[in-house]
Scaffold this active site. Structure first.
Site, PDB file in Angstrom:
ATOM      1  N   GLY A  38      -7.260   0.462   3.621  1.00  0.00           N
ATOM      2  CA  GLY A  38      -6.075   0.345   3.632  1.00  0.00           C
ATOM      3  C   GLY A  38      -5.181   0.863   4.608  1.00  0.00           C
ATOM      4  O   GLY A  38      -4.185   1.339   4.184  1.00  0.00           O
ATOM      5  N   ILE A  74      -0.014  13.877   8.331  1.00  0.00           N
ATOM      6  CA  ILE A  74       0.295  14.534   9.462  1.00  0.00           C
ATOM      7  C   ILE A  74       1.934  15.595   9.487  1.00  0.00           C
ATOM      8  O   ILE A  74       3.249  14.801  10.092  1.00  0.00           O
ATOM      9  CB  ILE A  74       0.056  14.590  10.432  1.00  0.00           C
ATOM     10  CG1 ILE A  74      -1.536  14.183  10.518  1.00  0.00           C
ATOM     11  CG2 ILE A  74      -0.256  15.923  10.905  1.00  0.00           C
ATOM     12  CD1 ILE A  74      -1.962  14.032  11.654  1.00  0.00           C
ATOM     13  N   THR A 124       1.166  -1.202  -0.144  1.00  0.00           N
ATOM     14  CA  THR A 124      -0.040  -0.174   0.174  1.00  0.00           C
ATOM     15  C   THR A 124       0.980   1.302  -0.039  1.00  0.00           C
ATOM     16  O   THR A 124       0.379   1.973  -0.632  1.00  0.00           O
ATOM     17  CB  THR A 124      -1.000   0.027   1.128  1.00  0.00           C
ATOM     18  OG1 THR A 124      -1.618  -1.357   1.563  1.00  0.00           O
ATOM     19  CG2 THR A 124      -1.707   1.628   1.147  1.00  0.00           C
ATOM     20  N   LYS A 169       4.132   4.462  17.849  1.00  0.00           N
ATOM     21  CA  LYS A 169       3.940   5.722  17.457  1.00  0.00           C
ATOM     22  C   LYS A 169       4.587   7.186  18.601  1.00  0.00           C
ATOM     23  O   LYS A 169       5.587   7.819  19.134  1.00  0.00           O
ATOM     24  CB  LYS A 169       2.782   6.487  17.080  1.00  0.00           C
ATOM     25  CG  LYS A 169       2.554   5.434  15.711  1.00  0.00           C
ATOM     26  CD  LYS A 169       1.559   5.314  15.602  1.00  0.00           C
ATOM     27  CE  LYS A 169       1.069   5.159  13.710  1.00  0.00           C
ATOM     28  NZ  LYS A 169       0.124   5.180  13.376  1.00  0.00           N
ATOM     29  N   GLU A 209      -2.626  -2.793   9.505  1.00  0.00           N
ATOM     30  CA  GLU A 209      -1.359  -3.303   9.848  1.00  0.00           C
ATOM     31  C   GLU A 209      -2.279  -4.656   9.174  1.00  0.00           C
ATOM     32  O   GLU A 209      -2.967  -5.181   9.161  1.00  0.00           O
ATOM     33  CB  GLU A 209      -1.323  -3.345  11.376  1.00  0.00           C
ATOM     34  CG  GLU A 209      -0.410  -1.785  11.943  1.00  0.00           C
ATOM     35  CD  GLU A 209       0.022  -0.828  10.871  1.00  0.00           C
ATOM     36  OE1 GLU A 209       1.163  -1.464  10.628  1.00  0.00           O
ATOM     37  OE2 GLU A 209      -0.036  -0.544  10.109  1.00  0.00           O
ATOM     38  N   ASP A 222       0.948  -0.599  17.284  1.00  0.00           N
ATOM     39  CA  ASP A 222       0.953   0.495  16.717  1.00  0.00           C
ATOM     40  C   ASP A 222       0.760   1.978  17.705  1.00  0.00           C
ATOM     41  O   ASP A 222       2.323   2.887  17.067  1.00  0.00           O
ATOM     42  CB  ASP A 222      -0.309   0.420  15.449  1.00  0.00           C
ATOM     43  CG  ASP A 222       0.384   1.793  15.177  1.00  0.00           C
ATOM     44  OD1 ASP A 222       1.054   1.543  13.696  1.00  0.00           O
ATOM     45  OD2 ASP A 222      -0.166   2.821  14.363  1.00  0.00           O
ATOM     46  N   GLY A 245       0.887   9.359   9.961  1.00  0.00           N
ATOM     47  CA  GLY A 245       0.285   9.364   8.447  1.00  0.00           C
ATOM     48  C   GLY A 245       0.920  10.724   7.614  1.00  0.00           C
ATOM     49  O   GLY A 245       2.316  11.253   7.818  1.00  0.00           O
TER      50      GLY A 245
HETATM   51  N1  HSE Z   1      -1.819   1.153  11.151  1.00  0.00           N
HETATM   52  C1  HSE Z   1      -1.596   2.159  11.094  1.00  0.00           C
HETATM   53  C2  HSE Z   1      -2.860   3.172  10.848  1.00  0.00           C
HETATM   54  C3  HSE Z   1      -1.103   3.169   9.956  1.00  0.00           C
HETATM   55  O1  HSE Z   1      -4.503   2.308  11.195  1.00  0.00           O
HETATM   56  O2  HSE Z   1      -2.987   4.809  11.891  1.00  0.00           O
HETATM   57  C4  HSE Z   1      -0.774   3.899   9.741  1.00  0.00           C
HETATM   58  O3  HSE Z   1       0.364   4.352  10.574  1.00  0.00           O
END
Ligand code: HSE
Length: 403
Positions: free
Chosen positions: A182, A131, A11, A200, A185, A196, A129
């Site tokens: 998309g 930002i 993706t 971050k 993960e 996730d 993403g």
């Molecule tokens: N799976 C992650 C999310 C993708 O939904 O934020 C972006 O890091």
């Protein structure tokens, strides 16, 4: 002309190629040179894709190609991404990555190699993403001491919570939708269990403290236990439920956690819907700042990766100094942190028993739900767990938003 190799044609990798090829002229203007995708590494073939001829299956083809100046890593996961990225940096090639697992685990080491080799390891797309967040934290806010970061840092779970709340959809159905769009993960538990978001907030906290925050040290809860009744209680409390990743400094100690939180309707994070992420940052001089945008998805994330590619062209042979050492940051114990807790218990538990253990509480009732539910007064996490352990019969607990 600058040649780029893209590792991973999923993706995000295919999005990077699309952005570079669609905006070729404006990107060339910004970079000062044309940027061309020379090779794409993937185990698969893409017979119907116009870029199929660029696809190679062996990293050696990229490693040994001296015309490649920049490597874009969008494979995800640690292996083999770590080996490929490390090799590229050791060759003096700048790397742009969207891989938060890699950055959270090996960021300090890869930044150090880039410094030694006078190139750059950039990872704008790894958090939030599309930002712009990492660069503003490193440059625009470098005059501040960042004292708190609170963010909706996972697009998938925010999308899911929005759909479950507003449309009453079932957990599995909304997860499937997020995967189709998309956002999710490869292993969706990384999203729904909060891992996730945890990586971050570990990255952001490492950047603002300059020390290594190990994501394993961060208390992490996901949204898999949240159900339709929780949303009904949230409405009764005039709140929404958001998966928040947070780190904050108190008395010179940093704390961090990821958990679903009841956010009041008048809080800025309440209105962040769908796949959007928002990050609230508090600096000791600048005060409060909010960043907002699409936190997942092909093109927003690819746009952030491409911004790092252009930055790498600007800074060819110049290392952007990022302060993130491998010295470990010891996080404070959450047991000492104060908050208010929304608690659901079996209906048979008496109010006397509850109040004896928790002290003063505010009861919440929702028609049709046969439970006893309440919000505690301010208490420490340690005291909450002690009281909950004493009374037992807890169906669920969600923390109230509390500073
Ligand atoms: N799976 C992650 C999310 C993708 O939904 O934020 C972006 O890091």
């Amino acid at each position: 002309m600058i040649n780029v190799a893209v590792l991973g044609y999923g993706t995000i990798g295919s999005g990077v190629v699309k952005v570079l090829q669609t905006n070729v002229e404006s990107i060339a203007r910004n970079a000062g040179e044309e940027i061309v995708v020379k090779r794409i590494l993937d185990l698969r073939d893409f017979p119907d894709d116009p870029n199929n001829k660029l696809v190679v299956h062996d990293y050696k083809m990229i490693e040994e190609d001296e015309d490649i100046q920049i490597v874009v890593e969008c494979m995800g996961g640690i292996r083999p991404a770590y080996t490929f990225v490390k090799t590229a940096l050791e060759q003096g090639r700048s790397v742009a990555t969207s891989n938060k697992e890699l950055v959270a685990k090996h960021g300090a080491e890869l930044i150090a190699i880039a410094r030694e080799k006078n190139c750059n390891f950039l990872f704008e797309a790894s958090v939030g993403g599309g930002i712009p967040l990492i660069r503003p934290l490193n440059s625009s806010l470098c005059g501040d001491v960042i004292e708190e970061i609170t963010g909706i840092l996972n697009g998938t779970t925010n999308y899911m919570l929005t759909k479950m709340n507003e449309e009453g959809l079932a957990f599995d159905d909304v997860l499937k939708e997020a995967q189709e769009k998309g956002y999710a993960e490869l292993h969706p538990e990384a999203d729904v269990e909060g891992y996730d978001a945890c990586r971050k907030i570990a990255i952001l906290t490492s950047l603002v403290t300059g020390k290594q925050v190990d994501f394993e040290d961060i208390h992490t809860e996901g949204i898999s236990q949240i159900n339709a009744d929780d949303f009904r209680y949230a409405k009764a409390l005039n709140c929404g439920i958001k998966l928040l990743a947070r780190s904050w400094k108190k008395d010179d100690v940093f704390y961090a956690m990821v958990a679903p939180i009841m956010v009041e309707h008048n809080h800025p994070l309440y209105s962040i819907r769908d796949v959007f992420n928002a990050v609230h940052v508090h600096g000791n001089m600048v005060g409060d700042i909010m960043f907002y945008g699409r936190g997942a998805g092909m093109l927003p994330t690819a746009s952030a990766v491409v911004s790092d590619v252009v930055e790498s062209v600007h800074d060819h042979n110049v290392n952007q100094r990022l302060f993130w050492s491998s010295e470990k940051l010891k996080l404070g114990s959450l047991a000492r942190c104060e908050g208010r807790f929304f608690v659901r218990m079996d209906k048979d538990v008496s109010k006397e028993v509850i109040e004896e253990a928790f002290g003063r509480v505010e009861y919440v009732s929702v028609e049709g739900i046969e439970e006893v539910a309440f919000v505690t007064d301010v208490m420490t996490e340690g005291a909450y767990y002690q009281a909950a352990g004493t009374v037992g019969h807890v169906i669920g607990m969600i923390r109230m938003n509390h500073k």
